[in-house]
Enzyme design. Structure first.
Site, short mmCIF file in Angstrom:
data_model
loop_
_atom_site.label_atom_id
_atom_site.label_comp_id
_atom_site.label_asym_id
_atom_site.label_seq_id
_atom_site.Cartn_x
_atom_site.Cartn_y
_atom_site.Cartn_z
N ASP A 156 -10.58 -4.51 -1.65
CA ASP A 156 -9.56 -4.20 -0.66
C ASP A 156 -10.16 -3.29 0.41
OD1 ASP A 156 -6.30 -2.50 -0.92
OD2 ASP A 156 -7.41 -3.32 0.79
N ASP A 177 0.86 -1.19 0.00
CA ASP A 177 0.00 0.00 0.00
C ASP A 177 0.89 1.24 0.00
OD1 ASP A 177 -2.09 -1.94 1.93
OD2 ASP A 177 -2.83 -0.87 0.17
N GLY A 194 -11.35 -4.07 4.78
CA GLY A 194 -12.34 -4.70 5.66
C GLY A 194 -12.67 -6.12 5.28
O1 LIG Z 1 -5.55 -0.28 1.23
C1 LIG Z 1 -6.01 -0.07 2.33
C2 LIG Z 1 -6.30 1.27 2.80
O2 LIG Z 1 -5.78 2.24 1.95
C3 LIG Z 1 -6.41 -1.14 3.29
O3 LIG Z 1 -7.67 -1.52 2.89
C4 LIG Z 1 -5.49 -2.31 3.34
O4 LIG Z 1 -4.99 -2.61 2.08
C5 LIG Z 1 -6.24 -3.51 3.88
O5 LIG Z 1 -6.53 -3.27 5.20
P1 LIG Z 1 -7.56 -4.16 6.06
O6 LIG Z 1 -8.88 -3.45 5.98
O7 LIG Z 1 -7.62 -5.53 5.46
O8 LIG Z 1 -6.99 -4.15 7.45
#
Ligand SMILES: O=C(CO)[C@@H](O)[C@H](O)COP(=O)(O)O
Length: 232
Positions: A182, A42, A184
């Site tokens: 991507d 990310d 939650g």
């Molecule tokens: O990309 C993002 C936020 O920018 C997140 O969504 C992560 O990539 C995944 O995070 P979780 O929600 O799985 O903890």
């Protein structure tokens, strides 16, 4: 005979946001051993999103620790400025936000010309129509199920009809394009996302909070997604 095309293979892709940043090489090895299909970095610039994360040198330092492919989720204001650096760092796929590329069609073509795999991301409020005219250029569309910037946020279930609409557009157009979600994603939400049409599922928090470890978390999420698709 169903008129639906065969479902696309389910892929589980971890976000390393929850990982221990003091030992990212080891963390990548643990994810590879857990059976992930790719690793998502990310990338945040503190402008497009209110957070700052991985520069290309950090990713390059982890590249030789594992064989598993890397994808860079470019949550940056100027993807054209940075794309080549992340390819050089070892990211085989670059995900560009439709909201940031001034000339999205040209940017995606340029990524393909770098021998990398182009993908495009849509924030929750951005309609599917924003990618209608670039589906022939990409290998994947990412539908964000949170507002980007942080891990650990709640899944936005109202994105499921958007995933389904995108899937219809891809199937009707005969495109060879994956749908990634991507944000939650966990045991309680992955089924809805997969049933809606997503076949690449990014999880961060849910993987790292599984008391039985990363391997169990990856297998459990994959099984839940596959079961949801099988149920139709
Ligand atoms: O990309 C993002 C936020 O920018 C997140 O969504 C992560 O990539 C995944 O995070 P979780 O929600 O799985 O903890």
């Amino acid at each position: 005979m169903s008129d639906q095309p065969p479902s696309r293979p389910i892929q589980i892709v971890p976000s390393v946001l929850p990982a221990d940043f003091s030992k990212l090489g080891e963390e990548c090895r643990a994810l590879e051993e857990a059976g992930v299909d790719r690793i998502q970095w990310d990338v945040m610039d503190g402008v497009f999103v209110p957070n700052l994360t991985f520069g290309p040198d950090v990713i390059a330092a982890c590249r030789d620790h594992v064989e598993v492919p890397f994808e860079a989720h470019l949550m940056v204001e100027d993807p054209d400025l940075l794309a080549a650096r992340y390819v050089e760092a070892g990211c085989g796929m670059l995900i560009v936000h439709a909201e940031t590329a001034r000339h999205l069609h040209r940017t995606l073509g340029a990524i393909r010309d770098m021998d990398a795999s182009p993908a495009v991301a849509l924030n929750p409020s951005t309609p599917v129509d924003a990618v209608r005219h670039v589906l022939d250029l990409v290998d994947m569309v990412l539908v964000m199920t949170v507002n980007p910037g942080f891990g650990g946020q709640d899944y936005i279930a109202t994105m499921e009809p958007k995933v389904a609409e995108l899937r219809r557009l891809i199937v009707e157009g005969g495109y060879d394009v994956d749908i990634e979600v991507d944000g939650g994603i966990g045991p309680g939400t992955i089924g809805g996302a997969a049933s809606a049409g997503a076949n690449v599922l990014v999880a961060g928090s849910a993987l790292y909070r599984d008391p039985e470890g990363l391997g169990h978390a990856v297998s459990d999420l994959r099984a839940r997604a596959e079961a949801a698709v099988a149920q139709g």
